[in-house]
Enzyme design. Structure first.
Site, short mmCIF file in Angstrom:
data_model
loop_
_atom_site.label_atom_id
_atom_site.label_comp_id
_atom_site.label_asym_id
_atom_site.label_seq_id
_atom_site.Cartn_x
_atom_site.Cartn_y
_atom_site.Cartn_z
N LYS A 110 0.85 -1.19 0.00
CA LYS A 110 0.00 0.00 0.00
C LYS A 110 0.89 1.24 0.00
CE LYS A 110 -3.87 0.26 2.17
NZ LYS A 110 -5.00 0.30 1.25
N TYR A 166 2.18 2.92 3.33
CA TYR A 166 3.40 2.39 3.95
C TYR A 166 4.63 2.65 3.07
CZ TYR A 166 0.97 0.16 7.82
OH TYR A 166 0.25 -0.07 8.96
N ARG A 173 5.34 5.02 1.12
CA ARG A 173 5.78 6.42 1.21
C ARG A 173 6.51 6.71 2.52
NH1 ARG A 173 1.33 9.76 -2.17
NH2 ARG A 173 0.81 8.03 -3.56
N THR A 222 1.67 -15.10 4.71
CA THR A 222 2.75 -14.55 5.51
C THR A 222 3.25 -13.29 4.81
OG1 THR A 222 3.38 -16.68 6.45
CG2 THR A 222 5.07 -14.97 6.44
N GLU A 230 5.95 -10.13 4.56
CA GLU A 230 7.33 -9.75 4.87
C GLU A 230 7.45 -8.24 4.77
OE1 GLU A 230 6.98 -11.82 1.88
OE2 GLU A 230 7.02 -13.72 2.94
N GLN A 272 -2.28 -4.92 -1.03
CA GLN A 272 -3.41 -5.15 -1.93
C GLN A 272 -3.17 -6.39 -2.78
OE1 GLN A 272 -4.27 -2.47 -5.31
NE2 GLN A 272 -6.39 -2.47 -4.58
N TYR A 280 -0.73 -25.61 -7.25
CA TYR A 280 0.06 -25.68 -6.01
C TYR A 280 -0.36 -26.89 -5.18
CZ TYR A 280 2.81 -23.86 -2.12
OH TYR A 280 3.74 -23.69 -1.13
N GLN A 293 -1.11 -23.16 5.35
CA GLN A 293 -0.40 -22.54 6.47
C GLN A 293 -1.33 -21.63 7.27
OE1 GLN A 293 2.86 -20.46 4.59
NE2 GLN A 293 1.67 -18.61 4.25
#
Length: 191
Positions: free
Chosen positions: A112, A115, A117, A136, A138, A157, A173, A183
């Site tokens: 997003k 964050y 910026r 998960t 990061e 997003q 997968y 998970q």
């Protein structure tokens, strides 16, 4: 492949359980009326929220980071509504939302701008066809200052790309028995 709209995202979440819990609109305020980092359905994507579970990198053990022999002691577990990431450091978290990706869909995650910026970058690998689980997240703090991440607010997003009917993947997968299938919680590297 074509990108899917809010109408399609709502249908897939409600009728097929693709995202749970699911917010059909865009939430920009909390229950007390304070502005928050938005989450929920957008025009061509879904803004996910961060849970209150965090793993923050630490150097107290002076180990080398090795994805094949990962030392769980490299992280400090934190449960909070806010995560402070040290300067030039890294943290893991997970989405509140649980995803069930259809066989003909690939999901790309972008950070997003709120964050980005501030020098906080989120990285997530693609959500592959028929993958399911909590994502998960990061987070990298690229600044020389401590950085704050808010739980229960938008952090990234998801963009949904649907394959043409004659171009659905041969192996999903799930078919490959992917190591991160199903998970829950913040999941560390696996080999």
């Amino acid at each position: 492949m074509s990108i899917k709209s809010d109408r399609w995202i709502r249908h897939m979440a409600k009728q097929h359980g693709m995202i749970a819990p699911f917010e059909p609109g865009q939430i920009k305020q909390n229950t007390t009326g304070q502005r928050i980092v938005s989450y929920g359905t957008s025009s061509y994507g879904y803004d996910v929220r961060c849970s209150h579970e965090f793993k923050i990198f630490t150097n107290i053990n002076s180990t080398i980071v090795d994805p094949k022999q990962f030392d769980n002691g490299s992280f400090i577990d934190v449960e909070s509504d806010v995560c402070i990431i040290p300067p030039n450091s890294f943290a893991l978290a997970r989405t509140i939302e649980y995803f069930r990706i259809p066989r003909n869909v690939l999901v790309i995650c972008l950070g997003k701008s709120t964050y980005a910026r501030c020098g906080i970058i989120v990285n997530v690998t693609p959500l592959e066809p028929e993958w399911e689980g909590h994502v998960t997240l990061e987070f990298s703090n690229t600044t020389p200052l401590p950085a704050r991440i808010y739980a229960n607010e938008g952090v990234a997003q998801m963009l949904f790309l649907q394959a043409d009917p004659d171009d659905v993947c041969e192996t999903s997968y799930r078919d490959r028995n992917g190591k991160y299938q199903g998970q829950t919680g913040v999941t560390l590297p696996r080999t």
